[in-house]
Design an enzyme around this catalytic site. Structure first.
Site, PDB file in Angstrom:
ATOM      1  N   GLU A  46      11.231   9.307  41.980  1.00 17.53           N
ATOM      2  CA  GLU A  46      10.457   9.824  40.858  1.00 17.53           C
ATOM      3  C   GLU A  46      10.034  11.274  41.135  1.00 17.53           C
ATOM      4  O   GLU A  46       9.587  11.609  42.222  1.00 17.53           O
ATOM      5  CB  GLU A  46       9.222   8.936  40.654  1.00 17.53           C
ATOM      6  CG  GLU A  46       8.330   9.353  39.497  1.00 17.53           C
ATOM      7  CD  GLU A  46       7.138   8.415  39.297  1.00 17.53           C
ATOM      8  OE1 GLU A  46       6.450   8.573  38.277  1.00 17.53           O
ATOM      9  OE2 GLU A  46       6.903   7.542  40.155  1.00 17.53           O
ATOM     10  N   LYS A 137       9.490   9.348  30.812  1.00 17.79           N
ATOM     11  CA  LYS A 137       8.519   8.268  31.013  1.00 17.79           C
ATOM     12  C   LYS A 137       7.664   8.107  29.757  1.00 17.79           C
ATOM     13  O   LYS A 137       7.091   9.071  29.247  1.00 17.79           O
ATOM     14  CB  LYS A 137       7.648   8.578  32.230  1.00 17.79           C
ATOM     15  CG  LYS A 137       6.785   7.411  32.701  1.00 17.79           C
ATOM     16  CD  LYS A 137       6.090   7.767  34.014  1.00 17.79           C
ATOM     17  CE  LYS A 137       5.330   6.583  34.587  1.00 17.79           C
ATOM     18  NZ  LYS A 137       4.664   6.930  35.871  1.00 17.79           N
ATOM     19  N   CYS A 171       8.679   3.905  37.524  1.00 18.80           N
ATOM     20  CA  CYS A 171       7.458   3.379  38.148  1.00 18.80           C
ATOM     21  C   CYS A 171       6.800   2.323  37.251  1.00 18.80           C
ATOM     22  O   CYS A 171       7.414   1.319  36.932  1.00 18.80           O
ATOM     23  CB  CYS A 171       6.519   4.543  38.480  1.00 18.80           C
ATOM     24  SG  CYS A 171       5.337   4.179  39.806  1.00 18.80           S
TER      25      CYS A 171
END
Length: 315
Positions: A46, A137, A171
């Site tokens: 990430e 994201k 995540c």
């Protein structure tokens, strides 16, 4: 889905924080090494470009921000990349020279409107060096919301490859059941899960997802020490009392029945290599296919809006 096998390399490393050149150099070095060992798919953590600012407050408190914190954020903005742009072209050169599918977590700078908002994104590049897509994201987690904007449904990207369909969630997006369901419905065979979560609970998460989605899960995290933080950051004192190891990693690869293909790597920089037998995906869905025979559309339905959300339209 193809039953062709694929060798995957998962990189657990970290750049110098807010230093794009450091990040790109590490990507070039690790990708070359992975390719020399036969990897066809190389995955980085990430926001590898240009780092996850764990522990930094950016001078924020509820109701106020400091001028010093704004300067640290500007430094982060300067180290972000445009998609597409010169940096993505360079990453394409790295992928083409290595002959690999390259997947990198990046801080993406908006290039459409104000050019100031940042996004936590996954960038996908093919072995011919061409950009195949990206994913932003959907929900930055906790204090991450001060750093990054929200993605939308237009980048729930899944890519066809000779060895199966690949795509990713970043995540804690992977804790969103509906986001996972959308990816399963796109026929995902290898789910990429770049993360900044080094806790044992993350291992439970990726094993559950692999078993639920009957897919391979490839999780890549950074191994971060204080040495990677520039001491001239205005907020450097934020981490002064923290331990030397700020993120211990935990990168891993999990098979479609929830068993480790590569055990978690903790407390060191390194690379995981594994040969994935893609026929295991088909076999695993014999008794459970979450969007197939184990689905009840007469009871549950999901609507996914994949149109791009724009605040302004010029006609």
């Amino acid at each position: 889905m193809s039953n062709q096998n694929v060798r995957v390399a998962v990189i657990q490393s970290a750049p110098i924080l807010f230093d794009k050149i450091s990040a790109l150099d590490k990507i070039a070095s690790w990708t070359k090494q992975a390719s020399s060992e036969g990897a066809q798919l190389v995955v980085f953590p990430e926001v590898f470009v240009s780092g996850y600012p764990r522990g930094l407050s950016m001078g924020t408190r509820v109701g106020s921000r400091t001028s010093e914190g704004r300067k640290d954020w500007e430094r982060y903005w300067e180290s972000a990349i445009d998609i597409p742009g010169e940096d993505t072209e360079y990453l394409g050169e790295i992928a083409r020279e290595a002959g690999v599918y390259l997947i990198v977590g990046v801080v993406e700078r908006d290039n459409q409107f104000s050019k100031s908002t940042l996004y936590n994104s996954i960038l996908y590049i093919g072995p011919d060096g061409e950009m195949l897509g990206k994913h932003r994201k959907l929900i930055p987690t906790g204090a991450e919301r001060l750093l990054w904007g929200q993605g939308d449904g237009s980048t729930l990207t899944v890519i066809d490859t000779p060895f199966g369909r690949i795509g990713g969630l970043i995540c804690w997006e992977n804790y969103m059941p509906l986001a996972r369901t959308a990816m399963y419905a796109k026929g995902i065979d290898i789910l990429i899960t770049p993360t900044a979560d080094a806790r044992e609970t993350w291992q439970s998460t990726i094993r559950h997802i692999a078993c639920e989605g009957r897919c391979f899960v490839v999780s890549s995290n950074q191994f971060v020490t204080k040495d990677s933080y520039p001491t001239d950051l205005y907020g450097y004192d934020d981490i002064a009392q923290d331990p030397d190891v700020l993120s211990r990693g935990g990168s891993a690869i999990v098979g479609p029945l929830g068993e480790y293909v590569s055990n978690p790597l903790f407390d060191q920089e390194g690379m995981l290599l594994a040969d994935l037998d893609m026929s295991q995906v088909t076999q695993s869905r014999f008794d459970f296919d979450v969007v197939g025979h184990y689905n009840r559309p007469d009871v549950f339905q999901l609507i996914v809006k994949e149109d791009k959300q724009a605040i302004v339209e010029f006609r």
